[in-house]
Design a protein around this motif. Structure first.
Motif, short mmCIF file in Angstrom:
data_model
loop_
_atom_site.label_atom_id
_atom_site.label_comp_id
_atom_site.label_asym_id
_atom_site.label_seq_id
_atom_site.Cartn_x
_atom_site.Cartn_y
_atom_site.Cartn_z
N ARG A 147 -13.13 2.41 -39.05
CA ARG A 147 -11.68 2.26 -38.93
C ARG A 147 -11.08 3.58 -38.46
O ARG A 147 -11.53 4.66 -38.87
N ASP A 149 -8.46 5.22 -39.13
CA ASP A 149 -7.79 6.11 -40.08
C ASP A 149 -8.74 6.66 -41.14
O ASP A 149 -8.30 7.23 -42.14
N LEU A 150 -10.05 6.51 -40.93
CA LEU A 150 -11.02 7.08 -41.87
C LEU A 150 -10.98 8.60 -41.78
O LEU A 150 -11.06 9.18 -40.69
N ASP A 154 -12.25 10.96 -47.40
CA ASP A 154 -12.42 9.64 -48.02
C ASP A 154 -13.83 9.42 -48.52
O ASP A 154 -14.05 8.73 -49.52
N GLY A 187 -14.96 -2.52 -45.57
CA GLY A 187 -13.64 -2.00 -45.25
C GLY A 187 -13.69 -0.81 -44.30
O GLY A 187 -12.79 -0.61 -43.50
N LEU A 196 -4.57 1.98 -44.04
CA LEU A 196 -4.73 2.33 -45.44
C LEU A 196 -3.43 2.86 -46.02
O LEU A 196 -2.73 3.64 -45.36
#
Length: 214
Positions: A147, A149-150, A154, A187, A196
């Protein structure tokens, strides 16, 4: 290169050290406040023998966390090397995550942060781990397999969430950890997922936990 075999005494000392470290990991992950005598009892060695090897509880905690950090660095280096060799990015990422979960390095982070003063060697390897993580995530984002926006930060909390599963025997614990890793990976590996909520951990939020309080 030829490896020179250790003498009987040195080999026994190495075995004793491994037994002590295994016992220390079990004892302190279960209870970071446990006395060092509990480690000696679990390892089946005399307290004087343990103190000859590790003069203080802090030195033993420091060694445990350094070993865990070095394991993490090795796995991250392997993942980056596999990408350099042309491995599939999604498979490489999944394998990397599974290897870290199996190594269980984040149980040490979760339980022992702030219990000793990190050394320059800890700091140097922590920087190396961060660089490897950044390189890995950059490659995955470039390949558009995770994704968008990882964030690198995280990953640490994902591993700690998995490490929080500590009940059951080794086999059952492993099953549960990989079950929930699979759910989390679903996810992470879906770039079309909704954004997120909230930002990733801020710089310093992880590092601040390693400052030993009086």
């Amino acid at each position: 290169m030829t490896t020179v075999p250790m003498s009987g005494r040195r080999a026994q000392a190495a075995r004793n050290d491994e037994v002590i470290l295994d016992a220390a990991r079990d004892v302190f992950v279960a209870d970071p406040g446990a006395p060092i005598a509990a480690v000696a009892q679990k390892a089946g060695v005399g307290i004087s023998a343990l103190y000859r090897r590790y003069p203080s509880k802090e030195e033993l905690l420091s060694k445990l966390c350094l070993d865990g950090l070095l394991v993490y660095v090795g796995i991250a280096e392997q993942a980056n090397a596999e990408l350099d060799a042309g491995a599939d990015p999604a498979e490489t990422f999944t394998t990397f995550m599974r290897r870290i979960v199996d190594a269980d390095t984040h149980s040490l982070t979760q339980r022992l942060a702030g219990t000793f003063h990190p050394t320059q060697e800890h700091n140097r390897n922590a920087v190396r781990a961060g660089e490897l993580n950044q390189h890995l995530v950059d490659r995955l984002l470039e390949a558009e397999v995770v994704r968008p926006d990882l964030a690198v930060a995280d990953l640490g909390l994902v591993f700690e969430m998995i490490a929080a599963i500590r009940f059951g025997d080794d086999e059952r614990r492993g099953q549960l950890r990989h079950r929930y890793l699979a759910l989390l990976l679903a996810g992470l590996l879906l770039p079309e997922a909704s954004p997120l909520p909230g930002p990733a951990p801020y710089p310093g939020e992880f590092a601040g936990r390693w400052i030993k309080t009086p």
